[in-house]
Design a protein around this motif. Sequence first.
Motif, PDB file in Angstrom:
ATOM      1  N   UNK A 312      -5.973 -29.421 -35.132  1.00 17.41           N
ATOM      2  CA  UNK A 312      -4.874 -29.214 -34.191  1.00 17.41           C
ATOM      3  C   UNK A 312      -3.907 -28.175 -34.754  1.00 17.41           C
ATOM      4  N   UNK A 313      -3.547 -27.139 -33.967  1.00 17.72           N
ATOM      5  CA  UNK A 313      -2.605 -26.121 -34.473  1.00 17.72           C
ATOM      6  C   UNK A 313      -1.277 -26.763 -34.875  1.00 17.72           C
ATOM      7  N   UNK A 314      -0.716 -26.290 -35.973  1.00 17.20           N
ATOM      8  CA  UNK A 314       0.548 -26.836 -36.478  1.00 17.20           C
ATOM      9  C   UNK A 314       1.661 -26.695 -35.436  1.00 17.20           C
ATOM     10  N   UNK A 315       1.627 -25.636 -34.678  1.00 17.27           N
ATOM     11  CA  UNK A 315       2.699 -25.387 -33.702  1.00 17.27           C
ATOM     12  C   UNK A 315       2.699 -26.406 -32.558  1.00 17.27           C
ATOM     13  N   UNK A 316       1.554 -27.026 -32.291  1.00 15.11           N
ATOM     14  CA  UNK A 316       1.482 -27.970 -31.168  1.00 15.11           C
ATOM     15  C   UNK A 316       1.434 -29.424 -31.627  1.00 15.11           C
ATOM     16  N   UNK A 317       1.524 -29.655 -32.933  1.00 13.73           N
ATOM     17  CA  UNK A 317       1.406 -31.021 -33.448  1.00 13.73           C
ATOM     18  C   UNK A 317       2.508 -31.913 -32.903  1.00 13.73           C
ATOM     19  N   UNK A 341     -12.476 -33.079 -17.910  1.00 10.32           N
ATOM     20  CA  UNK A 341     -12.909 -31.883 -18.608  1.00 10.32           C
ATOM     21  C   UNK A 341     -12.052 -30.718 -18.136  1.00 10.32           C
ATOM     22  N   UNK A 342     -11.301 -30.150 -19.056  1.00  8.03           N
ATOM     23  CA  UNK A 342     -10.424 -29.014 -18.747  1.00  8.03           C
ATOM     24  C   UNK A 342     -11.116 -27.762 -19.277  1.00  8.03           C
ATOM     25  N   UNK A 343     -11.515 -26.876 -18.370  1.00  7.51           N
ATOM     26  CA  UNK A 343     -12.321 -25.715 -18.745  1.00  7.51           C
ATOM     27  C   UNK A 343     -11.755 -24.453 -18.094  1.00  7.51           C
ATOM     28  N   UNK A 344     -11.989 -23.334 -18.746  1.00  4.99           N
ATOM     29  CA  UNK A 344     -11.515 -22.058 -18.234  1.00  4.99           C
ATOM     30  C   UNK A 344     -12.192 -21.745 -16.901  1.00  4.99           C
ATOM     31  N   UNK A 345     -11.386 -21.605 -15.845  1.00  2.78           N
ATOM     32  CA  UNK A 345     -11.904 -21.228 -14.541  1.00  2.78           C
ATOM     33  C   UNK A 345     -10.782 -20.582 -13.735  1.00  2.78           C
ATOM     34  N   UNK A 349      -5.224 -25.119 -12.855  1.00  2.04           N
ATOM     35  CA  UNK A 349      -3.792 -25.262 -12.598  1.00  2.04           C
ATOM     36  C   UNK A 349      -2.986 -24.980 -13.860  1.00  2.04           C
ATOM     37  N   UNK A 350      -1.709 -24.760 -13.688  1.00  5.51           N
ATOM     38  CA  UNK A 350      -0.844 -24.311 -14.784  1.00  5.51           C
ATOM     39  C   UNK A 350      -0.685 -25.374 -15.870  1.00  5.51           C
ATOM     40  N   UNK A 351      -0.674 -26.670 -15.497  1.00  2.00           N
ATOM     41  CA  UNK A 351      -0.486 -27.730 -16.499  1.00  2.00           C
ATOM     42  C   UNK A 351      -1.683 -27.777 -17.438  1.00  2.00           C
ATOM     43  N   UNK A 352      -2.893 -27.802 -16.878  1.00  2.00           N
ATOM     44  CA  UNK A 352      -4.087 -27.878 -17.716  1.00  2.00           C
ATOM     45  C   UNK A 352      -4.302 -26.568 -18.472  1.00  2.00           C
ATOM     46  N   UNK A 353      -3.974 -25.438 -17.844  1.00  2.00           N
ATOM     47  CA  UNK A 353      -4.062 -24.169 -18.561  1.00  2.00           C
ATOM     48  C   UNK A 353      -3.127 -24.176 -19.763  1.00  2.00           C
ATOM     49  N   UNK A 354      -1.928 -24.787 -19.599  1.00  2.00           N
ATOM     50  CA  UNK A 354      -0.982 -24.889 -20.708  1.00  2.00           C
ATOM     51  C   UNK A 354      -1.523 -25.758 -21.831  1.00  2.00           C
ATOM     52  N   UNK A 355      -2.245 -26.849 -21.495  1.00  2.00           N
ATOM     53  CA  UNK A 355      -2.848 -27.705 -22.524  1.00  2.00           C
ATOM     54  C   UNK A 355      -3.862 -26.914 -23.341  1.00  2.00           C
ATOM     55  N   UNK A 356      -4.720 -26.152 -22.661  1.00  2.00           N
ATOM     56  CA  UNK A 356      -5.697 -25.333 -23.385  1.00  2.00           C
ATOM     57  C   UNK A 356      -5.000 -24.315 -24.279  1.00  2.00           C
ATOM     58  N   UNK A 357      -3.955 -23.717 -23.760  1.00  2.00           N
ATOM     59  CA  UNK A 357      -3.243 -22.695 -24.531  1.00  2.00           C
ATOM     60  C   UNK A 357      -2.577 -23.313 -25.767  1.00  2.00           C
ATOM     61  N   UNK A 363     -12.159 -24.889 -23.884  1.00  2.00           N
ATOM     62  CA  UNK A 363     -12.722 -26.025 -23.150  1.00  2.00           C
ATOM     63  C   UNK A 363     -12.318 -27.293 -23.887  1.00  2.00           C
ATOM     64  N   UNK A 364     -11.899 -28.313 -23.126  1.00  2.00           N
ATOM     65  CA  UNK A 364     -11.406 -29.560 -23.727  1.00  2.00           C
ATOM     66  C   UNK A 364     -11.983 -30.745 -22.965  1.00  2.00           C
ATOM     67  N   UNK A 365     -12.584 -31.684 -23.713  1.00  2.00           N
ATOM     68  CA  UNK A 365     -13.081 -32.928 -23.130  1.00  2.00           C
ATOM     69  C   UNK A 365     -12.118 -34.049 -23.495  1.00  2.00           C
ATOM     70  N   UNK A 366     -11.684 -34.818 -22.495  1.00  2.00           N
ATOM     71  CA  UNK A 366     -10.766 -35.943 -22.702  1.00  2.00           C
ATOM     72  C   UNK A 366     -11.504 -37.212 -22.281  1.00  2.00           C
ATOM     73  N   UNK A 367     -11.909 -38.022 -23.269  1.00  2.00           N
ATOM     74  CA  UNK A 367     -12.773 -39.173 -23.015  1.00  2.00           C
ATOM     75  C   UNK A 367     -11.993 -40.460 -23.272  1.00  2.00           C
ATOM     76  N   UNK A 368     -11.886 -41.361 -22.273  1.00  2.00           N
ATOM     77  CA  UNK A 368     -11.185 -42.621 -22.502  1.00  2.00           C
ATOM     78  C   UNK A 368     -11.967 -43.541 -23.435  1.00  2.00           C
TER      79      UNK A 368
END
Length: 647
Positions: A312-317, A341-345, A349-357, A363-368
């Motif tokens: 995890x990047x230090x800036x987003x910890x 699954x949040x993937x580049x497309x 939307x801006x919220x999920x794009x912000x999470x990736x950034x 690409x990010x997988x979020x598994x419960x």
Amino acid sequence: MSEPLNVLLIGKSPGDLRAMLCECGRDVELIHCERSRDGLTRVSGGGVDVVLLDISGRRGTATLGRLRRAAPGVPVIILVAAKDDPAALHAMQNGAQDYLVKGKTDAELLNRAIRHALERTRVEAALRHSETMYRRLVENLNEGVIAVDETGLITFANPAMEEILGCPVERLVGSPVAWFIDPGSRDANLFCRTTDERQEFELDLLHCDGGHVHALVVTSPVTDETGRFQGSIAGIMDITERKRAEEEIRIRNEHLMVINQVTGVTAASLSLAGLLEESLEKTLELMRLDVGIVYMLDSERKRALLQHQNGLPESSLARHRLIKVHHWPFNFIFIAGQPRYIEQQADLNSIEAGILRELEVSALACIPLVAESVVVGAVYAGSRTKTSFSRDERALLETIGQEIGSGILKGMLHKKLEAANREANLYLDIMTHEIKNAENVSNLYTDLLLEVLEGEAALYARKIRSSIHRSAEILGNVTTIRRVHHDSPDVAPVDLSAVIREEAAAFPDVAIEVAEGTPARVWADDLLPEIFTNLIRNAVKFGGPEVRIAIRVEDYDGESVLVSVEDTGPGIPDPAKEVIFHRFERGWVGGYGDGLDLFVVRTLVEKYGGTIRVEDRVEGRPDLGTAFRFTLREVLPAGDDECPDSE
């Protein structure tokens, strides 16, 4: 060659031809047609084996052409006026089998020319048949076949190549083979390489619809009579589906390996923190991912707290240390319990794009993580190189989430079990303490009663005291069993002879003989005396006060000693010998006994790494008493007397 030979002569006869033919060794029928028209009619009707054609006239060459069209399977020998007649060469180039010079031909030369013409025609017919069969075979193969000349041009292609490349055969022939080979194929240059060896390799071919065909290619060189390379013939098999199946099997095996390793981590982890950390790191390593986070929900199920992260990047910890799970898109994961699954497309939307950034992934997988049908957390896994997850990768990540959830559930159940065990031990401690106090009081009053009572009343008081003693024995056995199962399994050197002497002294009213033997030290702990206490007590209980007991120790196998405890009691029937050490088996005399004494003996012997058995004191005479024999591991001399590893 025994059948009659039918020879057709067209033109003027050169001398005594019939007489010369008679020397060929076969019956010969000579048919003579002076005019070419008549000869053509005759040969068209069949039954002619060889034609002798006089082409000294103007029409000779034209007649030869008509003959070849009318009867292509009948050999033609040309008769010319001179050896250097240009018509002879022309006739040979246009299908004549041989030529003879009129006036210079004898019987031997004539017959030899006929024989050679017949044989050459037969060979040519066989060759044509072979070529026809070969062409039919090649054209009906499921595999493609092409011929390529030395310049790389396709000179032949069978119908299967049209299907493999999606291109008509007419277009393939004459085209450079390089047009249909993917330039990136590792073995593309092998296709037309000058070589005298058979080659086998794989490459990607370009389909006419723009797709690719993975092919297995086998090439063989074609050379001329001098051995010079003329090109190649190649057999081509479309193995696209086979390679796809092989790749799918490889991926599935790789995924199975990942799941097995993650399952091993969840099964071996002793703490929740260790489980989350090790399973996350193993997932990132095996799936070649770059960023991982594990969250667990708090007790109020309103926030998810970061438990472990990797990459995890230090800036987003700080930003991702805590998540309010009722906000979108986190409620999809933590509340609804659905993977996200949040993937580049393009429409991200801006919220999920912000999470990736913020996580610096594409690409990010979020598994419960689910335990007992309840979402308890989530695992995030991201990649900096992938732009999306394949269907197989999604299935694998979701399976990993299930395994981690199962590990969390196992930890929760383990904690509940530990709590229940502590509670049970507390109750057992309280009961043991209170029962012992009650026994002490009961013994005190029983002794007082025995001092003032006589007769039958005193008998009843003694029975009460006996029952109190038996209750104390049972309580002692329960305590021993509890210690065996809960205390550390560590053992240490114990003086076996001293233990036996002390236990024998604890029963002063019983006749116990301790045989003098080699002093021995064995691997045991402070519960070792319980073995002898229970065996002596059982012998007295079932053999009465007159029973005699003998205890012996002897070497067994150089690493263990054999201990025998023998008594002169009523013995044990053979059927009972098989079950006497089982828990809660009834006694063998009078139907009395709770079975705990001998169960405790067996449990302790096995704890110390030994074995136990019961035999007749006198073989074959169970009525003369019982012998309990068991082994204990001996402490070996210096250098080997370290405490062995406990199992």
